[in-house]
Motif scaffolding. Structure first.
Motif, short mmCIF file in Angstrom:
data_model
loop_
_atom_site.label_atom_id
_atom_site.label_comp_id
_atom_site.label_asym_id
_atom_site.label_seq_id
_atom_site.Cartn_x
_atom_site.Cartn_y
_atom_site.Cartn_z
N CYS A 117 68.80 34.83 -6.45
CA CYS A 117 69.62 34.64 -7.64
C CYS A 117 69.54 33.17 -8.06
N CYS A 146 77.28 36.79 -5.83
CA CYS A 146 78.01 36.52 -7.08
C CYS A 146 79.00 37.64 -7.39
N CYS A 180 73.28 31.35 -7.43
CA CYS A 180 73.82 31.06 -6.09
C CYS A 180 72.74 30.95 -5.02
N CYS A 239 73.74 40.82 -7.88
CA CYS A 239 73.79 39.82 -6.80
C CYS A 239 75.09 40.03 -6.02
ZN LIG Z 1 74.16 35.12 -7.18
#
Ligand SMILES: [Zn+2]
Length: 97
Positions: free
Chosen positions: A66, A39, A69, A36
Motif C-alpha cells: 500500500c 488501513c 502505509c 488494505c
Molecule cells: Zn494501507
C-alpha cells in the motif's frame, strides 16, 4: 486434470495477456481499490506492485504494498473465468515449454 503451475509474470508479459478492457480493470483496481488491511480501507493512493503471478486457475494474483502505509496487500483478478483470457494464458504456458 493436472494442476497448473503458478508462473511469475513480468509487466510486459501481463500486458500481452490482458485485453484492453482487462487492462483497464487491472489499472482501475490497483489505482485505488485494493483492500488494505492495515488501513482498514482501500489503498486509496494505489499500491506498489511487487509480484504478478499467473496462478493455477489462470487467474492473475498481484502482491505489493500500500502506498499510504507500506502494508502488504494482495489482489486476485479472476480473468481465468474469461474464455479468451484462459486461452491466451494457455498459449503463453505452452510457449514456455
Ligand atoms: Zn494501507
Amino acid at each position: 486434470m493436472k494442476r497448473l503451475k503458478d508462473i511469475r509474470l513480468t509487466k510486459v508479459q501481463l500486458g500481452r495477456l490482458l485485453s484492453r478492457k482487462q487492462l483497464n480493470i487491472y489499472n482501475y483496481i490497483l489505482g485505488e481499490h485494493v483492500v488494505c488491511v492495515r488501513c482498514n480501507d482501500a489503498a486509496k493512493e494505489g499500491i506498489v506492485v511487487e509480484e504478478i503471478t499467473l496462478n493455477y486457475l489462470n487467474d492473475i494474483m498481484v502482491r505489493g504494498t500500500c502506498k499510504i502505509c507500506k502494508g502488504k496487500v494482495a489482489r486476485i483478478f479472476e480473468f481465468g473465468e474469461d474464455e479468451e483470457f484462459f486461452k491466451r494464458a494457455s498459449d503463453f504456458r505452452n510457449s514456455l515449454l
